[in-house]
Design a protein around this motif. Structure first.
Motif, PDB file in Angstrom:
ATOM      1  N   MET A   1      13.060 -13.721   0.700  1.00 52.46           N
ATOM      2  CA  MET A   1      14.088 -12.970   0.017  1.00 52.46           C
ATOM      3  C   MET A   1      13.749 -11.485   0.010  1.00 52.46           C
ATOM      4  O   MET A   1      14.623 -10.657   0.191  1.00 52.46           O
ATOM      5  CB  MET A   1      14.222 -13.536  -1.399  1.00 52.46           C
ATOM      6  CG  MET A   1      15.279 -12.891  -2.213  1.00 52.46           C
ATOM      7  SD  MET A   1      16.883 -13.331  -1.531  1.00 52.46           S
ATOM      8  CE  MET A   1      17.928 -12.480  -2.625  1.00 52.46           C
ATOM      9  N   LYS A   2      12.474 -11.186  -0.208  1.00 49.23           N
ATOM     10  CA  LYS A   2      12.040  -9.800  -0.259  1.00 49.23           C
ATOM     11  C   LYS A   2      12.186  -9.137   1.109  1.00 49.23           C
ATOM     12  O   LYS A   2      12.544  -7.963   1.187  1.00 49.23           O
ATOM     13  CB  LYS A   2      10.591  -9.736  -0.737  1.00 49.23           C
ATOM     14  CG  LYS A   2      10.092  -8.353  -1.000  1.00 49.23           C
ATOM     15  CD  LYS A   2       8.692  -8.388  -1.567  1.00 49.23           C
ATOM     16  CE  LYS A   2       8.199  -6.980  -1.813  1.00 49.23           C
ATOM     17  NZ  LYS A   2       6.849  -6.971  -2.331  1.00 49.23           N
ATOM     18  N   GLN A   3      11.938  -9.905   2.187  1.00 44.62           N
ATOM     19  CA  GLN A   3      12.069  -9.358   3.532  1.00 44.62           C
ATOM     20  C   GLN A   3      13.536  -9.015   3.852  1.00 44.62           C
ATOM     21  O   GLN A   3      13.815  -7.993   4.470  1.00 44.62           O
ATOM     22  CB  GLN A   3      11.540 -10.351   4.563  1.00 44.62           C
ATOM     23  CG  GLN A   3      10.039 -10.479   4.571  1.00 44.62           C
ATOM     24  CD  GLN A   3       9.581 -11.521   5.579  1.00 44.62           C
ATOM     25  OE1 GLN A   3      10.334 -12.420   5.935  1.00 44.62           O
ATOM     26  NE2 GLN A   3       8.332 -11.403   6.014  1.00 44.62           N
ATOM     27  N   PHE A   5      15.823  -8.156   1.684  1.00 42.50           N
ATOM     28  CA  PHE A   5      16.165  -6.973   0.910  1.00 42.50           C
ATOM     29  C   PHE A   5      15.634  -5.713   1.580  1.00 42.50           C
ATOM     30  O   PHE A   5      16.340  -4.710   1.710  1.00 42.50           O
ATOM     31  CB  PHE A   5      15.616  -7.103  -0.514  1.00 42.50           C
ATOM     32  CG  PHE A   5      15.852  -5.879  -1.346  1.00 42.50           C
ATOM     33  CD1 PHE A   5      17.117  -5.573  -1.815  1.00 42.50           C
ATOM     34  CD2 PHE A   5      14.804  -5.008  -1.645  1.00 42.50           C
ATOM     35  CE1 PHE A   5      17.343  -4.438  -2.563  1.00 42.50           C
ATOM     36  CE2 PHE A   5      15.022  -3.871  -2.393  1.00 42.50           C
ATOM     37  CZ  PHE A   5      16.293  -3.590  -2.861  1.00 42.50           C
ATOM     38  N   ILE A   6      14.392  -5.752   2.029  1.00 42.04           N
ATOM     39  CA  ILE A   6      13.795  -4.589   2.684  1.00 42.04           C
ATOM     40  C   ILE A   6      14.507  -4.307   4.005  1.00 42.04           C
ATOM     41  O   ILE A   6      14.764  -3.148   4.350  1.00 42.04           O
ATOM     42  CB  ILE A   6      12.276  -4.804   2.885  1.00 42.04           C
ATOM     43  CG1 ILE A   6      11.566  -4.811   1.519  1.00 42.04           C
ATOM     44  CG2 ILE A   6      11.677  -3.739   3.802  1.00 42.04           C
ATOM     45  CD1 ILE A   6      10.104  -5.154   1.577  1.00 42.04           C
TER      46      ILE A   6
END
Length: 142
Positions: A1-3, A5-6
């Motif tokens: 999920m963080k990837q 977003f980035i």
């Protein structure tokens, strides 16, 4: 999920960086004239008016999505008559100098032509049956 977003944040920054030079472009000299839309061009000929009617009808259908069948044709005829009477009232294009009932006939004829019921040549011929021939003015002899 963080990837994700980035990655989406990087995509937004990249798209901003690409459009930034476009925003910074300076247009020509300050004495450039601004083009104004000339609505008189719709009323240059009957065929231009017939081409504009479906465009206006589709805008009206956007406000009333339940219009179908014969009601679309009725709205098209009303729009055609409304446009012609507006053009006559404002003295636009070929409607300038006509009598009101001839402008009304042009409205009915353009509505028929926009729906594909009549041809523009047929409409112009029918309207020419109702128009008066202009008499040449006699010059007074001194």
């Amino acid at each position: 999920m963080k990837q994700k977003f980035i990655l989406s944040l990087f995509g937004m920054i990249l798209s901003f960086a690409v459009c930034l030079p476009v925003l910074a472009v300076v247009t020509g000299s300050p004495d450039v004239t601004v083009e104004v839309t000339d609505y008189n061009t719709v009323f240059l000929s009957l065929s231009a008016l017939v081409a504009a009617i479906p465009f206006v009808v589709e805008i009206v259908k956007g406000f009333f999505p339940s219009l179908k069948g014969i009601w679309t044709q009725v709205v098209s005829w009303l729009v055609a008559v409304g446009l012609c009477m507006f053009g006559w009232w404002q003295h636009l294009g070929f409607l300038d100098g006509l009598d009101w009932y001839i402008a009304l006939l042009y409205g009915l004829g353009s509505g028929l032509a926009a729906n594909g019921i009549a041809d523009i040549g047929l409409v112009q011929w029918l309207i020419s049956l109702f128009t008066r021939k202009k008499k040449p003015s006699k010059k007074a002899n001194p």
